[in-house]
Design a protein around this motif. Sequence first.
Motif, PDB file in Angstrom:
ATOM      1  N   PHE A 106      65.573  61.497  59.187  1.00  0.00           N
ATOM      2  CA  PHE A 106      65.523  62.666  60.066  1.00  0.00           C
ATOM      3  C   PHE A 106      64.082  62.979  60.475  1.00  0.00           C
ATOM      4  O   PHE A 106      63.734  64.139  60.683  1.00  0.00           O
ATOM      5  CB  PHE A 106      66.111  63.900  59.372  1.00  0.00           C
ATOM      6  CG  PHE A 106      67.539  63.741  58.915  1.00  0.00           C
ATOM      7  CD1 PHE A 106      68.585  64.143  59.719  1.00  0.00           C
ATOM      8  CD2 PHE A 106      67.835  63.191  57.684  1.00  0.00           C
ATOM      9  CE1 PHE A 106      69.900  64.006  59.309  1.00  0.00           C
ATOM     10  CE2 PHE A 106      69.138  63.051  57.251  1.00  0.00           C
ATOM     11  CZ  PHE A 106      70.179  63.450  58.072  1.00  0.00           C
ATOM     12  N   GLY A 107      63.248  61.975  60.572  1.00  0.00           N
ATOM     13  CA  GLY A 107      61.844  62.218  60.861  1.00  0.00           C
ATOM     14  C   GLY A 107      61.632  62.925  62.194  1.00  0.00           C
ATOM     15  O   GLY A 107      62.325  62.666  63.176  1.00  0.00           O
ATOM     16  N   ASP A 108      60.656  63.852  62.223  1.00  0.00           N
ATOM     17  CA  ASP A 108      60.344  64.564  63.458  1.00  0.00           C
ATOM     18  C   ASP A 108      59.089  63.982  64.088  1.00  0.00           C
ATOM     19  O   ASP A 108      58.510  63.009  63.602  1.00  0.00           O
ATOM     20  CB  ASP A 108      60.174  66.065  63.196  1.00  0.00           C
ATOM     21  CG  ASP A 108      59.089  66.359  62.173  1.00  0.00           C
ATOM     22  OD1 ASP A 108      58.309  65.441  61.839  1.00  0.00           O
ATOM     23  OD2 ASP A 108      59.020  67.500  61.705  1.00  0.00           O
ATOM     24  N   LYS A 109      58.652  64.589  65.200  1.00  0.00           N
ATOM     25  CA  LYS A 109      57.529  64.045  65.950  1.00  0.00           C
ATOM     26  C   LYS A 109      56.209  64.175  65.210  1.00  0.00           C
ATOM     27  O   LYS A 109      55.282  63.405  65.462  1.00  0.00           O
ATOM     28  CB  LYS A 109      57.438  64.738  67.312  1.00  0.00           C
ATOM     29  CG  LYS A 109      58.606  64.411  68.228  1.00  0.00           C
ATOM     30  CD  LYS A 109      58.472  65.086  69.578  1.00  0.00           C
ATOM     31  CE  LYS A 109      59.645  64.711  70.486  1.00  0.00           C
ATOM     32  NZ  LYS A 109      59.553  65.374  71.808  1.00  0.00           N
ATOM     33  N   SER A 110      56.105  65.137  64.322  1.00  0.00           N
ATOM     34  CA  SER A 110      54.853  65.287  63.572  1.00  0.00           C
ATOM     35  C   SER A 110      54.693  64.161  62.557  1.00  0.00           C
ATOM     36  O   SER A 110      53.588  63.668  62.334  1.00  0.00           O
ATOM     37  CB  SER A 110      54.811  66.641  62.868  1.00  0.00           C
ATOM     38  OG  SER A 110      55.777  66.693  61.828  1.00  0.00           O
ATOM     39  N   GLY A 111      55.796  63.750  61.936  1.00  0.00           N
ATOM     40  CA  GLY A 111      55.729  62.703  60.928  1.00  0.00           C
ATOM     41  C   GLY A 111      55.007  63.120  59.666  1.00  0.00           C
ATOM     42  O   GLY A 111      54.678  62.274  58.827  1.00  0.00           O
ATOM     43  N   ALA A 112      54.764  64.402  59.514  1.00  0.00           N
ATOM     44  CA  ALA A 112      53.979  64.887  58.371  1.00  0.00           C
ATOM     45  C   ALA A 112      54.734  65.850  57.485  1.00  0.00           C
ATOM     46  O   ALA A 112      54.242  66.202  56.413  1.00  0.00           O
ATOM     47  CB  ALA A 112      52.694  65.555  58.872  1.00  0.00           C
ATOM     48  N   GLY A 113      55.919  66.294  57.904  1.00  0.00           N
ATOM     49  CA  GLY A 113      56.641  67.277  57.115  1.00  0.00           C
ATOM     50  C   GLY A 113      58.142  67.121  57.266  1.00  0.00           C
ATOM     51  O   GLY A 113      58.634  66.372  58.113  1.00  0.00           O
ATOM     52  N   VAL A 114      58.883  67.865  56.448  1.00  0.00           N
ATOM     53  CA  VAL A 114      60.338  67.877  56.495  1.00  0.00           C
ATOM     54  C   VAL A 114      60.795  69.329  56.379  1.00  0.00           C
ATOM     55  O   VAL A 114      60.268  70.102  55.574  1.00  0.00           O
ATOM     56  CB  VAL A 114      60.941  67.019  55.360  1.00  0.00           C
ATOM     57  CG1 VAL A 114      60.418  67.430  53.995  1.00  0.00           C
ATOM     58  CG2 VAL A 114      62.460  67.062  55.392  1.00  0.00           C
ATOM     59  N   HIS A 115      61.750  69.703  57.222  1.00  0.00           N
ATOM     60  CA  HIS A 115      62.250  71.080  57.233  1.00  0.00           C
ATOM     61  C   HIS A 115      62.975  71.377  55.923  1.00  0.00           C
ATOM     62  O   HIS A 115      63.742  70.545  55.422  1.00  0.00           O
ATOM     63  CB  HIS A 115      63.182  71.278  58.419  1.00  0.00           C
ATOM     64  CG  HIS A 115      63.306  72.708  58.843  1.00  0.00           C
ATOM     65  ND1 HIS A 115      63.993  73.649  58.107  1.00  0.00           N
ATOM     66  CD2 HIS A 115      62.821  73.368  59.931  1.00  0.00           C
ATOM     67  CE1 HIS A 115      63.952  74.822  58.722  1.00  0.00           C
ATOM     68  NE2 HIS A 115      63.243  74.675  59.837  1.00  0.00           N
ATOM     69  N   TRP A 116      62.737  72.560  55.398  1.00  0.00           N
ATOM     70  CA  TRP A 116      63.312  72.891  54.104  1.00  0.00           C
ATOM     71  C   TRP A 116      64.762  73.346  54.206  1.00  0.00           C
ATOM     72  O   TRP A 116      65.382  73.683  53.189  1.00  0.00           O
ATOM     73  CB  TRP A 116      62.481  73.953  53.392  1.00  0.00           C
ATOM     74  CG  TRP A 116      62.644  75.358  53.933  1.00  0.00           C
ATOM     75  CD1 TRP A 116      62.036  75.903  55.006  1.00  0.00           C
ATOM     76  CD2 TRP A 116      63.475  76.379  53.378  1.00  0.00           C
ATOM     77  NE1 TRP A 116      62.427  77.201  55.174  1.00  0.00           N
ATOM     78  CE2 TRP A 116      63.315  77.525  54.172  1.00  0.00           C
ATOM     79  CE3 TRP A 116      64.337  76.453  52.288  1.00  0.00           C
ATOM     80  CZ2 TRP A 116      63.983  78.724  53.938  1.00  0.00           C
ATOM     81  CZ3 TRP A 116      65.001  77.643  52.035  1.00  0.00           C
ATOM     82  CH2 TRP A 116      64.819  78.762  52.856  1.00  0.00           C
ATOM     83  N   LYS A 117      65.352  73.325  55.421  1.00  0.00           N
ATOM     84  CA  LYS A 117      66.753  73.727  55.590  1.00  0.00           C
ATOM     85  C   LYS A 117      67.699  72.821  54.802  1.00  0.00           C
ATOM     86  O   LYS A 117      68.828  73.230  54.480  1.00  0.00           O
ATOM     87  CB  LYS A 117      67.120  73.699  57.073  1.00  0.00           C
ATOM     88  CG  LYS A 117      67.039  72.304  57.706  1.00  0.00           C
ATOM     89  CD  LYS A 117      67.292  72.337  59.208  1.00  0.00           C
ATOM     90  CE  LYS A 117      67.159  70.932  59.812  1.00  0.00           C
ATOM     91  NZ  LYS A 117      67.340  70.939  61.279  1.00  0.00           N
ATOM     92  N   PHE A 118      67.262  71.574  54.488  1.00  0.00           N
ATOM     93  CA  PHE A 118      68.126  70.650  53.743  1.00  0.00           C
ATOM     94  C   PHE A 118      68.156  70.967  52.239  1.00  0.00           C
ATOM     95  O   PHE A 118      69.069  70.508  51.544  1.00  0.00           O
ATOM     96  CB  PHE A 118      67.651  69.212  53.942  1.00  0.00           C
ATOM     97  CG  PHE A 118      67.690  68.745  55.372  1.00  0.00           C
ATOM     98  CD1 PHE A 118      68.872  68.337  55.953  1.00  0.00           C
ATOM     99  CD2 PHE A 118      66.537  68.727  56.138  1.00  0.00           C
ATOM    100  CE1 PHE A 118      68.912  67.906  57.271  1.00  0.00           C
ATOM    101  CE2 PHE A 118      66.558  68.288  57.447  1.00  0.00           C
ATOM    102  CZ  PHE A 118      67.751  67.883  58.026  1.00  0.00           C
ATOM    103  N   LEU A 119      67.180  71.701  51.751  1.00  0.00           N
ATOM    104  CA  LEU A 119      67.097  71.941  50.306  1.00  0.00           C
ATOM    105  C   LEU A 119      68.325  72.643  49.724  1.00  0.00           C
ATOM    106  O   LEU A 119      68.800  72.249  48.644  1.00  0.00           O
ATOM    107  CB  LEU A 119      65.832  72.735  49.982  1.00  0.00           C
ATOM    108  CG  LEU A 119      64.591  71.921  49.619  1.00  0.00           C
ATOM    109  CD1 LEU A 119      63.411  72.834  49.341  1.00  0.00           C
ATOM    110  CD2 LEU A 119      64.866  71.017  48.435  1.00  0.00           C
TER     111      LEU A 119
END
Length: 688
Positions: A182-195
């Motif tokens: 689920f990588g985004d355009k930043s490639g540096a973070g992941v949304h915490w909504k999956f936690l």
Amino acid sequence: MGKKLKIKDVDRSELHIIHYLSDPDYKSRMLTCNHPLPPDRYNERVEDHLRITGFYHASQIGIVQCQKALVNALIERWHPETHTFHLPIGECAVTLEDVAMILGLPTDGLPVTGMTMSSYEALEAECLLQFGVAPRVSDCRSSCIKLTWLRDLKENLQLIDDISIQRYVRCHIMLLIGTILFGDKSGAGVHWKFLPLLRDFGSIGQYSWGAACLAHLYRALCRASRFNCKEIDGPLTLLLCWAWIRMPYLSPLPREPRSFPLANRWRNWERGDRRFRYLKLAHFRKSFDELQEGQFVWVAYAVDRVDPNIIPPEIYMQSVVWSATVPLVSFECVEWHATDRFRRQFGLVQGLPSQERNLEKAHGETLKGPKNLNWATEASHSKWVMHWSNRYNYILSELPMPSHDLLDRYMHWYRSKYGDHLNMSNLVGQDNDEGDQDMEEGDQDLDEDNQDTDEGSQDMDADNQVEEPHSPHILPPTPIPEEQPQSSSHYVPQTQFPPSVPISQQYWGTSQFETGEGGSFSQLLGLMSADPGLPQYGQQPDFMAGRYSLDARYPGHISSVASGGFVSVDSSRSDDGRGAFFSQNPNRVSMGLIEEDANTPERETDAYLVDDPDDEEDHDDDEIEEFDEDEESRNDGHARTPDETSKGYNLRIDPPRRSASRYTPSVFKKAAKKCKNLVKDVKWAMRK
């Protein structure tokens, strides 16, 4: 007002890149591909816990390098209103079956949805609950957790009990989500909504993570198809491997053909096929423009193409939903799985599809700005979540009607509606000489410093010029779609080995010579003039290395009735391909007028290959033969022995070429020389 316009942009067909290809600023557009590397290898002690979550197979995926030109060529073919790629042979798309086979993710389960909250306090509380430690504000970006913080946490966790092991596995899953899934355009973070979905460790595997991953890929393609887009994110590994599996003639050489997930077939492919990385956009545009039916593998995971023994049973257990025509849900992201538009990918008959599904406001929704919502109950999303929950009611079933009539009607409707944008090279409106040159350089398995193949390249150009791509044209009015009757027989994936092609319709494929022996000239002629009713695979080995076989078996055939006929995957052996004996080049050597006495022993025919020392023209022929031997040595990576070269080109043991045709111009020269010697010998015998 600006927000509403942004949501509608995805569905506005006038913003599609195909309408701007004639503009010099967009005809060579190359999007930046955000293709992050997979996380580091996990500790072997957590393997059993990782299997429970359903992310074990995805954790095995290594580094699959990106081919940016191929991704951009596929984006130009993607249409958000239908959620399909538009190719000359019809519509196709990445499906839940592809996700299960390529990534190994669970595809049947609860929708991946829930709450999204923008407060740092909520993020901190969730991390304390699941990891025992919370990131600082500097370790977060808005509602995303930086991947560096998760990597450090994973490395420093001590695996002393089940709690620490579960924390380690959750951390590893979040890294997978933030990179290759689920990588985004930043490639540096992941949304915490999956936690919150990882809170109950035993329930992690009950979600349809594969459907959510496919939804992110569809969303990335829909956004990237707009003319003003600059980059693309999402699971590009899934997109690339899908293209290579469905169109093997465009793929680099697989390095691990018997591995699962199937994405690992092309792990570190650049090491063995570095030149493939530098193919240009014009090369793939032209390849798609000239795509023929036999070059696209509709039923890609049949047992004659993929060894069923390498597929885990838990993957097949969820195959019931692979053909369901349902929405794909992942929090704010909702996309449509339009399986009724590409039924042939499931071995079914393709008829006229239903109207394009309008996802309304849910299509194009973003999480920009503070959005504290429960997407499972949100008005714009709840009906799509309910639709997914009833997914078993929307599984495709076979149509009890004649296959050819339905397929012909579909292709007539398809070309009349979308025929104006099926040939991208014409839309670009530029001279494709440079693209043709790049295609030849990428297709031929020759050294870059080899200057002796200019004549061969010209021969291939002549072949390519004969068969022009179909230009878009307007056909008669669109037929009125009729309601398609449904049957109770649902789609079931193949689990037993079927006969790939009836004997009477088999195309000649590989040689019938014994392994390790070169074929004589009579055998070569016998192969070319073989009766199509004779079997061509009578004495095949169990496995044979080849470019067109995904699991190193002998080249398989597409046997689905839905594809409209029985055709070979290898384009050089298809009826309209550019193989050695189906070429339309007027300069090729004709083999039809040569007849050989059926009573002549094979050993006497081999004697024809021996040069006559009294022939005054042997000097020039020897020079040609020496050139051929040098060229074969460069192509094959080793020199031929005299015994091998004296018997000509061996169809059995000669390695396959990287081009669509495995025959180089040197073979034509050697065949011409042998025919010439044969004719001279016959004339000499008649005079004697």
